[in-house]
Enzyme design. Structure first.
Site: not given
Ligand code: NAD
Ligand code: UFG
Length: 336
Positions: A149, A125, A153
């Site tokens: 979190y 991330s 990562k």
């Molecule tokens: P998500 O929660 O939709 O998907 C994660 C999946 O992993 C879920 O289906 C959950 O049931 C499964 N899971 C969690 N722990 C498990 C375990 N111990 N065993 C088996 N299954 C398990 O999340 P996502 O948005 O698809 O994110 C996928 C990955 O990308 C995550 O590692 C997350 O941290 C990373 N990531 C996501 C974002 C984002 O904004 N969505 C940003 C950066 C990184």
């Molecule tokens: N925001 C609002 N109102 C809301 C939610 C968010 O104004 O109700 C704003 C936040 O202040 C920020 C922007 O929208 O300026 C984006 O916020 P998000 O929560 O959607 O995303 P972030 O950039 O804070 O974080 C996300 C994931 C993290 C990840 C990061 C970079 O939540 O886990 O992107 O990948 F690490």
């Protein structure tokens, strides 16, 4: 090739399963359904016309993971999505986050070694970057996560780097996602968090369908063009393709070693940009109020996407309008 997707029924994993299957790969999914629903498996089948093999297991359960590999000795590579991802929850429950997000990786690496599976792509991330960097972020920018979190990562990145260093015959790809939003064009797959969403787009979507009254914009006094926070939003369908391209680079080149890629578009949009685009393409559905800053947020965060373009041939193609349209479409289909 046969690819194992841990967390493959989640938001990003499910889109990646579709992309891999449409490119002719065989997909095995391992998910404990802690943040996803079993129906997603059927949606993947509806889109691709093919079946992914599914194991409802916890990746922290070493025996269950071993059994999966025992039954699938021909797994070429693993894409490790499984993990918990809510920043606020990680502050409240750090041990739960460290345990799930680290033990799962230890188990995978152990079992992969046992079964001679030598390729892993890891979901990292943009949160691993220090907030002090100047934008755009390149892969060699300073690291430094500021919540549990983010530290899971970062620790995973260190573990995988150390592991690959002493196992040079392994390929390890760290993909640092920026802000994934959007949904599959079929309207069947998307992001559907439980409870009140923390992230911007899921929150906007719930306001648009009337489940929440209005959006609170967290601060309008940031050092950005309109005072609201700027982020690099990337369509999940584009993001998914980058995973297939990572796997296919390994297949094509044989051995690629340790690689790190940002996955973003390189363009920063403010919160107001997002709200305005959403209202323009979907109708005037989202009211907002300016609220206090959210602790821990930074002014802006966007990627340099150059390295992924040069080495993976990856370039995000979908526009902000497409991200807004598909997110809303999915939310409407999944209205509670
Ligand atoms: P998500 O929660 O939709 O998907 C994660 C999946 O992993 C879920 O289906 C959950 O049931 C499964 N899971 C969690 N722990 C498990 C375990 N111990 N065993 C088996 N299954 C398990 O999340 P996502 O948005 O698809 O994110 C996928 C990955 O990308 C995550 O590692 C997350 O941290 C990373 N990531 C996501 C974002 C984002 O904004 N969505 C940003 C950066 C990184
Ligand atoms: N925001 C609002 N109102 C809301 C939610 C968010 O104004 O109700 C704003 C936040 O202040 C920020 C922007 O929208 O300026 C984006 O916020 P998000 O929560 O959607 O995303 P972030 O950039 O804070 O974080 C996300 C994931 C993290 C990840 C990061 C970079 O939540 O886990 O992107 O990948 F690490």
């Amino acid at each position: 090739m046969k690819i194992l997707l841990t967390g493959g029924l989640g938001f990003i994993g499910s889109h990646t399963a579709v992309d891999l299957m449409e490119r002719g790969h065989d997909v095995v999914i391992a998910d404990n359904l802690s943040n996803s629903k079993i129906e997603v498996l059927d949606k993947i089948k509806q889109i691709t016309g093919k079946e992914a093999k599914f194991y409802q297991i916890d990746i922290c359960d070493l025996d269950a993971l071993d059994k999966l590999f025992e039954e699938n000795k021909d797994i070429f590579g693993v894409i490790h999505f499984a993990g918990y991802k809510a920043v606020g929850e990680s502050v409240a429950k750090p041990l739960m986050y460290y345990e799930n997000n680290l033990i799962s990786t230890f188990n995978l690496l152990k079992v992969m070694q046992k079964y001679n599976c030598k390729n892993i792509v890891f979901s990292s991330s943009a949160t691993v970057y220090s907030p002090k960097n100047v934008m755009p972020l390149t892969e060699d920018a300073d690291l430094g996560a500021s919540n549990p979190y983010g530290r899971t990562k970062l620790f995973n990145e260190h573990i995988l780097r150390d592991f690959q260093f002493v196992n040079p015959d392994y390929d390890v790809v760290l993909l640092r996602y920026f802000n994934p939003i959007g949904a599959h064009e079929s309207g069947l797959l998307g992001e559907d968090p439980n409870g009140i969403p923390n992230n911007l787009m899921p929150y906007i979507c719930k306001v648009a369908v009337g489940e929440l009254d209005h959006l609170n914009i967290f601060g309008n006094d940031y050092k950005t063009k309109d005072g609201t926070g700027v982020r690099d939003y990337i369509h999940v369908v584009d993001l998914a393709r980058a995973h297939s391209l990572s796997i296919e680079k390994i297949i094509r080149e044989g051995r690629i070693g340790f690689k790190v890629y940002n996955l973003g578009t390189g363009t920063g949009y403010s919160v107001l940009d997002i709200v305005n685009a959403f209202n323009r393409v979907n109708g005037d559905l989202v009211k907002y109020e300016i609220a206090a800053r959210r602790p821990g947020d930074i002014d802006e965060c966007y990627a340099s996407p150059k390295l992924a373009e040069e080495e993976l041939g990856f370039k995000a193609e979908k526009t902000l309008d497409e991200m807004c349209k598909s997110s809303y479409q999915y939310q409407k289909n999944n209205k509670k």
